[in-house]
Enzyme design. Structure first.
Site, PDB file in Angstrom:
ATOM      1  N   PRO A  78       0.819  -1.218   0.000  1.00  0.00           N
ATOM      2  CA  PRO A  78       0.000   0.000   0.000  1.00  0.00           C
ATOM      3  C   PRO A  78       0.849   1.262   0.000  1.00  0.00           C
ATOM      4  O   PRO A  78       1.627   1.498   0.918  1.00  0.00           O
ATOM      5  CB  PRO A  78      -0.820  -0.110   1.287  1.00  0.00           C
ATOM      6  CG  PRO A  78      -0.660  -1.539   1.736  1.00  0.00           C
ATOM      7  CD  PRO A  78       0.653  -2.005   1.204  1.00  0.00           C
ATOM      8  N   GLU A  79       0.726   2.048  -1.058  1.00  0.00           N
ATOM      9  CA  GLU A  79       1.316   3.388  -1.121  1.00  0.00           C
ATOM     10  C   GLU A  79       0.159   4.384  -1.187  1.00  0.00           C
ATOM     11  O   GLU A  79      -0.977   4.013  -0.893  1.00  0.00           O
ATOM     12  CB  GLU A  79       2.251   3.499  -2.341  1.00  0.00           C
ATOM     13  CG  GLU A  79       3.360   2.440  -2.312  1.00  0.00           C
ATOM     14  CD  GLU A  79       4.335   2.528  -3.484  1.00  0.00           C
ATOM     15  OE1 GLU A  79       4.401   3.581  -4.135  1.00  0.00           O
ATOM     16  OE2 GLU A  79       5.026   1.537  -3.745  1.00  0.00           O
ATOM     17  N   HIS A 124      -4.395 -13.713   9.588  1.00  0.00           N
ATOM     18  CA  HIS A 124      -3.480 -12.591   9.734  1.00  0.00           C
ATOM     19  C   HIS A 124      -4.121 -11.381  10.395  1.00  0.00           C
ATOM     20  O   HIS A 124      -3.512 -10.306  10.422  1.00  0.00           O
ATOM     21  CB  HIS A 124      -2.897 -12.217   8.368  1.00  0.00           C
ATOM     22  CG  HIS A 124      -2.106 -13.325   7.740  1.00  0.00           C
ATOM     23  ND1 HIS A 124      -2.374 -13.820   6.487  1.00  0.00           N
ATOM     24  CD2 HIS A 124      -1.074 -14.053   8.221  1.00  0.00           C
ATOM     25  CE1 HIS A 124      -1.519 -14.806   6.214  1.00  0.00           C
ATOM     26  NE2 HIS A 124      -0.724 -14.959   7.244  1.00  0.00           N
ATOM     27  N   ARG A 161       2.792  -9.696   7.719  1.00  0.00           N
ATOM     28  CA  ARG A 161       4.179  -9.603   8.181  1.00  0.00           C
ATOM     29  C   ARG A 161       4.361  -8.855   9.496  1.00  0.00           C
ATOM     30  O   ARG A 161       5.507  -8.625   9.915  1.00  0.00           O
ATOM     31  CB  ARG A 161       5.029  -8.987   7.066  1.00  0.00           C
ATOM     32  CG  ARG A 161       5.150  -9.957   5.898  1.00  0.00           C
ATOM     33  CD  ARG A 161       5.807  -9.340   4.711  1.00  0.00           C
ATOM     34  NE  ARG A 161       7.167  -8.944   4.990  1.00  0.00           N
ATOM     35  CZ  ARG A 161       7.958  -8.372   4.108  1.00  0.00           C
ATOM     36  NH1 ARG A 161       7.508  -8.127   2.896  1.00  0.00           N
ATOM     37  NH2 ARG A 161       9.165  -8.046   4.419  1.00  0.00           N
ATOM     38  N   ARG A 203      19.469  17.887  -2.647  1.00  0.00           N
ATOM     39  CA  ARG A 203      19.709  16.474  -2.373  1.00  0.00           C
ATOM     40  C   ARG A 203      20.650  15.865  -3.411  1.00  0.00           C
ATOM     41  O   ARG A 203      20.438  16.017  -4.603  1.00  0.00           O
ATOM     42  CB  ARG A 203      18.381  15.702  -2.365  1.00  0.00           C
ATOM     43  CG  ARG A 203      17.336  16.282  -1.402  1.00  0.00           C
ATOM     44  CD  ARG A 203      17.710  16.085   0.035  1.00  0.00           C
ATOM     45  NE  ARG A 203      17.740  14.679   0.360  1.00  0.00           N
ATOM     46  CZ  ARG A 203      16.734  14.020   0.943  1.00  0.00           C
ATOM     47  NH1 ARG A 203      15.633  14.659   1.279  1.00  0.00           N
ATOM     48  NH2 ARG A 203      16.831  12.746   1.214  1.00  0.00           N
TER      49      ARG A 203
END
Length: 270
Positions: free
Chosen positions: A2-3, A93, A112, A151
């Site tokens: 999921p983003e 889960h 996880r 950056r």
DNA sequence: ACCACAACCTGGCCGC
DNA sequence: TGCGGCCAGGTTGTGG
């Protein structure tokens, strides 16, 4: 994984079902999934509260509560939020379940065990350090160019830095860089103005398109009703190592950048 | 301020 | 068929 688009889809699909509902019960099947507060305080503070609205910040999903507190979810790699009918068996889960006052139950599942939940009075303690929202009108190419100039890390790594830009992760960074024709190892401060403009547009377009396709079900992502997303079918390079580039047929390469699998076309991305 | 890397986690996959 | 070990990757924390 999921983003931003996946969390946005979850927010849009859950909002009509959850607005105005209140919590009747909470079961912490794996208590460590709650980051803040202590498990015993979590249930006590939540039960009886109603949900006034849902919001998203980066990859965080925020439930606004009647007391002004915020219940915040981060799905990390394998999390999902499933809305079930009453008394449905949670899947293996499920880490927490939330019983609502209409008899429905929200299941927080996470294969996880990396996903986390917060219940806080001040949401900025959780999401306060995030970078700008890429889909907000205030996010301009000028701002992006100015920030990139500071950056020196690879552009791929900078795009995935949540303090730089909120919500873009591994998959959509690769897709945006392909759409903009920029090599993922380019140093962020080496991009010219035209490249920054292309990247700015590509990030937005890739995210918008993924939202319109209900997100990408690459691994564990499910919509709240359990359905899969379809955005992965539109991926040009992400998770397509060895396949021909859709523009030039050169095989898609996969290299590690900051330990993350990075997919790109060595011919189209300079 | 910026960069790099380990740790957290489980299940799918690889080689033997 | 079985088993050991590697790998996936978002975030935090640590150290340079």
């Amino acid at each position: 994984m999921p983003e931003l688009p996946e969390v946005e889809v979850i927010k849009r699909e859950l909002a009509p079902a959850l607005a105005g509902r209140s919590f009747r019960g909470v079961t912490l099947i794996w208590p460590r999934t709650v980051q803040i507060p202590a498990a015993e305080d979590f249930s006590r503070r939540l039960i009886g509260q109603s949900i006034t609205g849902l919001d998203r910040r980066g990859k965080y999903l925020i439930f606004r509560l009647s007391t002004g507190e915020a219940l915040i979810f981060h799905l990390r790699m394998s999390g999902s939020l499933l809305l079930k009918a009453a008394s449905q068996e949670p899947d293996p889960h499920a880490r927490a379940t939330f019983l609502l006052d209409d008899g429905k139950e929200l299941h927080f599942c996470d294969r996880r065990k990396l996903a986390r939940i917060w219940l806080v009075a001040d949401e900025t303690t959780v999401v306060g350090r995030l970078g700008p929202e890429p889909l907000e009108p205030g996010f301009t190419a000028q701002d992006l160019a100015q920030q990139l100039g500071k950056r020196s890390a690879p552009i791929k790594a900078v795009l995935c830095d949540q303090h730089f830009l909120a919500g873009v992760g591994n998959m959509y960074a690769d897709e945006a860089l392909f759409a903009a024709g920029i090599h993922p190892l380019r140093r962020a401060n080496s991009l010219c103005w035209e490249e920054v403009v292309r990247l700015h547009g590509a990030v937005r377009q890739v995210l918008e398109q993924a939202i319109a396709s209900w997100g990408a079900s690459i691994s564990d992502y499910r919509r709240p009703g359990g359905e899969l997303g379809a955005a992965q079918f539109a991926f040009q390079v992400a998770h397509r190592g060895g396949e021909p580039c859709p523009k030039c047929s050169t095989p898609i390469q996969r290299i590690p950048i900051r330990g993350r699998g990075t997919y790109f076309c060595p011919r189209c991305q300079k």
